[in-house]
Enzyme design. Sequence first.
Site, PDB file in Angstrom:
ATOM      1  N   GLU A  15     -10.081  10.472  30.531  1.00 48.09           N
ATOM      2  CA  GLU A  15      -9.708   9.060  30.604  1.00 48.09           C
ATOM      3  C   GLU A  15     -10.779   8.183  29.939  1.00 48.09           C
ATOM      4  O   GLU A  15     -11.317   7.261  30.555  1.00 48.09           O
ATOM      5  CB  GLU A  15      -9.441   8.664  32.064  1.00 48.09           C
ATOM      6  CG  GLU A  15      -8.286   9.468  32.650  1.00 48.09           C
ATOM      7  CD  GLU A  15      -7.927   9.124  34.087  1.00 48.09           C
ATOM      8  OE1 GLU A  15      -8.807   8.629  34.812  1.00 48.09           O
ATOM      9  OE2 GLU A  15      -6.778   9.379  34.474  1.00 48.09           O
ATOM     10  N   ASP A  51      -2.133  14.671  39.504  1.00 50.88           N
ATOM     11  CA  ASP A  51      -3.078  13.668  39.991  1.00 50.88           C
ATOM     12  C   ASP A  51      -2.626  13.136  41.351  1.00 50.88           C
ATOM     13  O   ASP A  51      -2.180  11.991  41.435  1.00 50.88           O
ATOM     14  CB  ASP A  51      -3.162  12.518  38.965  1.00 50.88           C
ATOM     15  CG  ASP A  51      -4.251  11.521  39.309  1.00 50.88           C
ATOM     16  OD1 ASP A  51      -5.117  11.855  40.127  1.00 50.88           O
ATOM     17  OD2 ASP A  51      -4.219  10.410  38.755  1.00 50.88           O
ATOM     18  N   GLU A  70      -3.839   6.385  46.926  1.00 49.21           N
ATOM     19  CA  GLU A  70      -3.472   5.812  45.627  1.00 49.21           C
ATOM     20  C   GLU A  70      -1.970   5.924  45.351  1.00 49.21           C
ATOM     21  O   GLU A  70      -1.337   4.941  44.979  1.00 49.21           O
ATOM     22  CB  GLU A  70      -4.269   6.503  44.521  1.00 49.21           C
ATOM     23  CG  GLU A  70      -3.889   6.016  43.141  1.00 49.21           C
ATOM     24  CD  GLU A  70      -4.694   6.664  42.021  1.00 49.21           C
ATOM     25  OE1 GLU A  70      -5.625   7.457  42.296  1.00 49.21           O
ATOM     26  OE2 GLU A  70      -4.377   6.368  40.851  1.00 49.21           O
TER      27      GLU A  70
HETATM   28  C1  GCV Z   1     -11.616   7.346  39.030  1.00 46.54           C
HETATM   29  C2  GCV Z   1      -6.599   8.810  38.364  1.00 46.54           C
HETATM   30  C3  GCV Z   1      -6.871   7.452  38.937  1.00 46.54           C
HETATM   31  C4  GCV Z   1      -8.157   6.866  38.372  1.00 46.54           C
HETATM   32  C5  GCV Z   1      -9.307   7.855  38.662  1.00 46.54           C
HETATM   33  C6  GCV Z   1      -8.946   9.213  38.048  1.00 46.54           C
HETATM   34  C7  GCV Z   1      -9.979  10.278  38.359  1.00 46.54           C
HETATM   35  O1  GCV Z   1      -6.309   8.722  37.009  1.00 46.54           O
HETATM   36  O2  GCV Z   1      -5.784   6.606  38.679  1.00 46.54           O
HETATM   37  O3  GCV Z   1      -8.387   5.635  38.990  1.00 46.54           O
HETATM   38  O4  GCV Z   1     -10.515   7.392  38.144  1.00 46.54           O
HETATM   39  O5  GCV Z   1      -7.708   9.643  38.573  1.00 46.54           O
HETATM   40  O6  GCV Z   1      -9.737  11.052  39.278  1.00 46.54           O
HETATM   41  O7  GCV Z   1     -10.984  10.338  37.693  1.00 46.54           O
END
Ligand code: GCV
Length: 614
Positions: A241, A320, A348
């Site tokens: 990411e 995720d 989340e």
């Molecule tokens: C901390 C997902 C979440 C992100 C998070 C990522 C991760 O994509 O939406 O907010 O980032 O996981 O676990 O690194």
Amino acid sequence: MSTWKDRLAWLRALPLPIPAEADMPSAVAEIEAASYFGGKPESVIFQKEASLGEAYEITKTASGYTIRGGETGLLYGVYALIFAMETHEPFPRGLHKPCYALRMLNCWDNMSGDIERGYAGRSLWFEGGRLSWEADRIRELGRMLGWAGINALCVNNVNVRGEAHRLIEEDLGELARLAEALRPFGVRLMASIDISQPMLHGIPTADPLDGRVIDWWRERAEAVYRAIPDLAGFVVKADSEHRPGPFTYGRTHAEGANMLARALKPFGGALVWRAFVYNCQQDWRDTATDRPKAAYETYAPLDGQFDDNVILQVKYGPFDFQVREPLSPTFYAMPRTQLALEVQLAQEYTGHQIDLYAMNPLWREIGRALPEGRVRHVAAVSNLGRDENYFGHPFAAANLFGFGKFAWDPETDPEDTLRRWARLTYRLPGPQEDALVRLLAGSRGVYEKYTAPLGLCWMVQPHVHYGPSPEGYEYDAWGTYHRADRYAVGIDRTAAGTGYTLQYPPEVRARYETLESCPDELKLFFHRLRYDYRMADGRTLIQRIYDDHFEGYEEVEDMAAALRGLDLPEPDRSVALERMDRQLRNAREWRDVVNTFFHRLSGAADEKGRKIYD
Ligand code: GCV
């Protein structure tokens, strides 16, 4: 009005606060025993045996109890004893030690004070770009973590941004004070680091094989351990990411992780490397790339190449933290690597600590699916924040408490854990306690029904991840597609499809490969099905989707009625009821949006003639 000073969550049984002078777990153990047993006839004698570490043994004597244990074992022992007394259970016999060595809480707190995916207010220790915390409250938090058996806490977001690099530089002294505040509860700090950090200091590269980079990290590790000798280690998110990583320099993740691990090695630190790598710039037209395959493809070939103080931390599912995912195949593929399981307490994708979603039933399934003996550590993304009750929803506390219990003994019955949390927290009359436990134990199934049943992922509002949006992620770049059309929905991930099932060992693959053997709850994760496909119980797929959404909403109505019948203390009752109203609205929205979406596509009528909006 209650405040955190009223001994919130499961700490209600513990009378006095812990004074700042208590500097080691064994000292806290003595204080807890003295204050809890103060007015009682029993006395507690401690026998410290350093070699026992976190293990303890409780025995009954004529005048009370003896607790034998290592430095932290004594603390865990006294909490186990108080726990047994408060829950009216026999105290645990024999020698007890935790199943997982590192039981970590990963806090995604930013130094600005906000929390990525945080649903309980601002950070407990960051504000305005610096460390800022209330010592009494941190001690109370430490007590909560110690009681739950959590022994490591990573203070900052894995997305290391802004001022966060300062934690292991200018702000090290302040970080050391935070470490000191948590140490008496058996909690060691960790810090997330940015692998490109040397570039902030005039080094033109972050190549893990470059001598200047290696030296920079070696010196930094020395400075960090001088300030915090018991730091549990660093946590790294790399090439994920948009985070920097070894790929930029043509290096593998083993080369990147080992470079850092070698810097930590002389001090006994661990390097936790997150296995969360996938293409987040995928073209939705590309049907050959299948995101769940990514972690295995990156890491399985590296098995055996990581140093012995590298811990590869793997999210439990290949996507995720969706509502339902199979266990990641990476767990089966890396017998020569130290692995950690990662779960997420922050809700989340599971209701933002507004909707109820108790996680212990999920973890027990995960624990049972994990190949025996392969995973040595566990980590959970924290659900804590600065709200008075720490969790936003007072019942979300059950997930932190439950995580600790799971990490100590994954075989503990999930309902027993929920009951113990409920009893310690509320002491309701028997039938009400039963009702609360039922409410929590069933909450995951209900949430799954009104949101995304059958392994159907990613129908959630993009980025926010609360509320329905069936096509919100469909044409996006995150590799998150269900490809619903007029006839069918789901991705064929079998050997004949994307080949994802080939990443599993044969006995696991066999379970998912055919429609007959694939469990209903994961059918749309592994297979693409026509709406007229007949499920094992004779219903068509489309009817099952409609039924689940209607039933899910009705079950939330039942949950709301059950909640109203509980004599919870204030403010928990008002907070829980207000959040339940929001859950009802959310469930109604999910029901109608998802049903209408599939109805418009398929044209299929609901056999039961219920209202589906056009
Ligand atoms: C901390 C997902 C979440 C992100 C998070 C990522 C991760 O994509 O939406 O907010 O980032 O996981 O676990 O690194």
